[in-house]
Design an enzyme around this catalytic site. Structure first.
Site, PDB file in Angstrom:
ATOM      1  N   ASP A  89      25.318   0.904 -29.014  1.00 34.88           N
ATOM      2  CA  ASP A  89      24.188   0.026 -28.662  1.00 34.88           C
ATOM      3  C   ASP A  89      23.237   0.675 -27.653  1.00 34.88           C
ATOM      4  O   ASP A  89      22.356   0.018 -27.109  1.00 34.88           O
ATOM      5  CB  ASP A  89      24.702  -1.315 -28.120  1.00 34.88           C
ATOM      6  CG  ASP A  89      25.500  -1.141 -26.838  1.00 34.88           C
ATOM      7  OD1 ASP A  89      25.678   0.023 -26.395  1.00 34.88           O
ATOM      8  OD2 ASP A  89      25.949  -2.149 -26.262  1.00 34.88           O
ATOM      9  N   ARG A 104       2.271   7.547 -10.972  1.00 33.37           N
ATOM     10  CA  ARG A 104       0.921   7.027 -11.203  1.00 33.37           C
ATOM     11  C   ARG A 104       0.875   5.504 -11.121  1.00 33.37           C
ATOM     12  O   ARG A 104      -0.174   4.920 -10.987  1.00 33.37           O
ATOM     13  CB  ARG A 104       0.395   7.510 -12.569  1.00 33.37           C
ATOM     14  CG  ARG A 104       0.053   8.991 -12.569  1.00 33.37           C
ATOM     15  CD  ARG A 104      -0.177   9.531 -13.955  1.00 33.37           C
ATOM     16  NE  ARG A 104       1.048   9.600 -14.723  1.00 33.37           N
ATOM     17  CZ  ARG A 104       1.128  10.037 -15.974  1.00 33.37           C
ATOM     18  NH1 ARG A 104       0.051  10.425 -16.598  1.00 33.37           N
ATOM     19  NH2 ARG A 104       2.290  10.084 -16.600  1.00 33.37           N
ATOM     20  N   GLN A 105       2.062   4.882 -11.202  1.00 31.02           N
ATOM     21  CA  GLN A 105       2.098   3.406 -11.137  1.00 31.02           C
ATOM     22  C   GLN A 105       2.440   2.960  -9.717  1.00 31.02           C
ATOM     23  O   GLN A 105       3.468   2.357  -9.458  1.00 31.02           O
ATOM     24  CB  GLN A 105       3.127   2.876 -12.129  1.00 31.02           C
ATOM     25  CG  GLN A 105       2.724   3.135 -13.571  1.00 31.02           C
ATOM     26  CD  GLN A 105       3.661   2.441 -14.528  1.00 31.02           C
ATOM     27  OE1 GLN A 105       4.028   1.298 -14.326  1.00 31.02           O
ATOM     28  NE2 GLN A 105       4.068   3.136 -15.574  1.00 31.02           N
ATOM     29  N   LYS A 122     -14.179  12.656 -14.644  1.00 26.83           N
ATOM     30  CA  LYS A 122     -13.579  12.049 -15.845  1.00 26.83           C
ATOM     31  C   LYS A 122     -13.789  10.538 -15.837  1.00 26.83           C
ATOM     32  O   LYS A 122     -13.593   9.892 -14.825  1.00 26.83           O
ATOM     33  CB  LYS A 122     -12.085  12.367 -15.855  1.00 26.83           C
ATOM     34  CG  LYS A 122     -11.289  11.662 -16.938  1.00 26.83           C
ATOM     35  CD  LYS A 122      -9.902  12.260 -17.111  1.00 26.83           C
ATOM     36  CE  LYS A 122      -8.906  11.808 -16.079  1.00 26.83           C
ATOM     37  NZ  LYS A 122      -7.536  12.235 -16.366  1.00 26.83           N
ATOM     38  N   ASP A 145      -4.522  21.863 -14.147  1.00 26.65           N
ATOM     39  CA  ASP A 145      -4.263  20.457 -13.816  1.00 26.65           C
ATOM     40  C   ASP A 145      -2.783  20.329 -13.457  1.00 26.65           C
ATOM     41  O   ASP A 145      -2.005  21.248 -13.683  1.00 26.65           O
ATOM     42  CB  ASP A 145      -4.599  19.560 -15.022  1.00 26.65           C
ATOM     43  CG  ASP A 145      -4.923  18.129 -14.598  1.00 26.65           C
ATOM     44  OD1 ASP A 145      -4.785  17.795 -13.408  1.00 26.65           O
ATOM     45  OD2 ASP A 145      -5.329  17.334 -15.480  1.00 26.65           O
ATOM     46  N   SER A 159      -0.283  15.435 -20.492  1.00 26.94           N
ATOM     47  CA  SER A 159       0.490  14.372 -21.129  1.00 26.94           C
ATOM     48  C   SER A 159       0.054  14.297 -22.596  1.00 26.94           C
ATOM     49  O   SER A 159       0.604  14.982 -23.451  1.00 26.94           O
ATOM     50  CB  SER A 159       0.275  13.057 -20.370  1.00 26.94           C
ATOM     51  OG  SER A 159       1.034  12.046 -20.947  1.00 26.94           O
ATOM     52  N   THR A 160      -0.980  13.506 -22.900  1.00 29.15           N
ATOM     53  CA  THR A 160      -1.482  13.481 -24.282  1.00 29.15           C
ATOM     54  C   THR A 160      -2.352  14.705 -24.576  1.00 29.15           C
ATOM     55  O   THR A 160      -2.639  14.991 -25.739  1.00 29.15           O
ATOM     56  CB  THR A 160      -2.360  12.241 -24.525  1.00 29.15           C
ATOM     57  OG1 THR A 160      -3.509  12.324 -23.658  1.00 29.15           O
ATOM     58  CG2 THR A 160      -1.605  10.954 -24.251  1.00 29.15           C
ATOM     59  N   GLY A 161      -2.828  15.364 -23.520  1.00 29.02           N
ATOM     60  CA  GLY A 161      -3.738  16.503 -23.696  1.00 29.02           C
ATOM     61  C   GLY A 161      -5.191  16.067 -23.802  1.00 29.02           C
ATOM     62  O   GLY A 161      -6.094  16.914 -23.855  1.00 29.02           O
ATOM     63  N   THR A 165      -7.323  14.722 -21.682  1.00 26.26           N
ATOM     64  CA  THR A 165      -8.186  15.156 -20.574  1.00 26.26           C
ATOM     65  C   THR A 165      -8.667  16.582 -20.820  1.00 26.26           C
ATOM     66  O   THR A 165      -9.863  16.886 -20.731  1.00 26.26           O
ATOM     67  CB  THR A 165      -7.404  15.095 -19.240  1.00 26.26           C
ATOM     68  OG1 THR A 165      -6.956  13.755 -19.035  1.00 26.26           O
ATOM     69  CG2 THR A 165      -8.255  15.537 -18.065  1.00 26.26           C
TER      70      THR A 165
HETATM   71  C1  R5P Z   1      -4.448  12.429 -14.109  1.00 29.25           C
HETATM   72  O1  R5P Z   1      -4.946  12.050 -13.075  1.00 29.25           O
HETATM   73  C2  R5P Z   1      -3.654  13.689 -14.238  1.00 29.25           C
HETATM   74  O2  R5P Z   1      -3.930  14.600 -13.232  1.00 29.25           O
HETATM   75  C3  R5P Z   1      -3.853  14.339 -15.579  1.00 29.25           C
HETATM   76  O3  R5P Z   1      -5.193  14.789 -15.682  1.00 29.25           O
HETATM   77  C4  R5P Z   1      -3.574  13.373 -16.696  1.00 29.25           C
HETATM   78  O4  R5P Z   1      -2.437  12.605 -16.425  1.00 29.25           O
HETATM   79  C5  R5P Z   1      -3.399  14.126 -17.974  1.00 29.25           C
HETATM   80  O5  R5P Z   1      -3.129  13.184 -18.968  1.00 29.25           O
HETATM   81  P1  R5P Z   1      -3.565  13.409 -20.470  1.00 29.25           P
HETATM   82  O6  R5P Z   1      -3.037  14.768 -20.866  1.00 29.25           O
HETATM   83  O7  R5P Z   1      -2.896  12.289 -21.210  1.00 29.25           O
HETATM   84  O8  R5P Z   1      -5.044  13.307 -20.548  1.00 29.25           O
END
Ligand code: R5P
Length: 288
Positions: free
Chosen positions: A34, A93-94, A190, A217, A221-223, A225
């Site tokens: 589970d 970030r939270q 941004k 940076d 994360s998702t790339g 930015t």
């Molecule tokens: C945001 O303030 C961080 O420094 C990164 O720029 C951000 O978290 C990158 O996230 P992602 O790759 O999703 O755009």
């Protein structure tokens, strides 16, 4: 002292133990059908300083639970001191209630870390509204930075660089590294429309002709930015682009999307990924 790898810290813990010439052990973690987890120390930790190495990626919430279970168990088994080494630490970030009724996730995580650990070491934590780790944890804390490692990599591998930070917060990496190298830099602004949609523009004019463009940076994360930043810089004539980040979280196929946009991507190995070319083991070792 004993260095213990949690499920998402194995890529660093073993090398760390070798570097420090200390015993290494791997926490045994099993899953019930589970999805509940069970864990077990396979070495005697009584009266020992225990370094638990855990990075937080992929199934972050499982990593959190496992880390808290491990620390609580170590305390119960009479470990002398329990230290968390977190190459990447989540939920930073939270750190505020953005909308009424929302949970301040970082506060809950920090409260539990405070409860179970004696000390925490984090590489390049995403500090934003909270200025230092002392504002987050009550226990002893240490912030490490991979900036000197990225700086060395650029000096060795990239000739004539110009450095761009893809958003204003990235100055802590982009500007600081550019100043050390002694090259030109600029920071982009941004606008974020949602968790996945962002737009960026360059805030000052810089000469990018005949330069190798380097983005830096703290995390990918998702790339998105960096993808927006690359698009904006290509419109200004940029050709060869290299993206550096400390933490390669790489969700939503980020690495391939950045490669398809023509970028070379280099990260540290705080989170294992195919672009992780910079090893942070020595950085951690020298802080322990
Ligand atoms: C945001 O303030 C961080 O420094 C990164 O720029 C951000 O978290 C990158 O996230 P992602 O790759 O999703 O755009």
């Amino acid at each position: 002292m004993v260095i213990i790898a949690l499920s998402h810290g194995m890529h660093i813990a073993k090398k760390l133990a070798a570097r420090l010439k200390k015993p290494y052990s791997k926490l045994e973690v099993t899953h019930f059908p589970d999805s509940e987890i069970k864990l077990k120390f396979n070495t005697n930790i009584k009266n020992k300083e225990v370094i638990l190495v855990q990075s937080f990626y992929n199934n972050i919430n499982d990593c959190v639970i496992e880390t808290l279970f491990a620390a609580e168990t170590a305390r119960d088994l009479k470990a002398k001191k329990i230290i968390l080494v977190a190459p990447y630490f989540p939920y930073l970030r939270q750190d505020k209630r953005f909308n009424p009724g929302e949970c301040i996730s970082l506060r809950t995580i920090a409260k539990n870390i405070d409860e179970d650990f004696d000390k925490v070491l984090i590489i390049d934590p995403h500090l934003h509204r909270e200025k230092t780790l002392k504002h987050i944890f009550r226990i002893s804390s240490k912030k490490l930075t991979a900036n000197p490692l990225i700086e060395q990599y650029i000096k060795k591998n990239i000739k004539n660089p110009v450095i761009i930070g893809p958003d204003w917060e990235s100055y802590k990496w982009a500007q600081k590294i550019a100043e050390k190298i002694g090259c030109d830099f600029a920071i982009m602004e941004k606008e974020r429309y949602s968790a996945t949609k962002v737009k960026v523009k360059l805030n000052k004019k810089i000469d990018i002709k005949s330069k190798n463009l380097v983005f830096i940076d703290d995390m990918i994360s998702t790339g998105n930015t960096l993808l927006e930043a690359i698009k904006a810089m290509k419109k200004l004539g940029a050709k060869k682009v290299t993206c550096f980040a400390v933490h390669g979280i790489m969700v939503n196929n980020a690495l391939n999307r950045l490669k398809r946009a023509g970028a070379t991507v280099i990260t540290t190995n705080t989170i294992p990924n195919k672009a992780a070319k910079i090893d942070v083991t020595d950085l951690i070792a020298s802080a322990i």
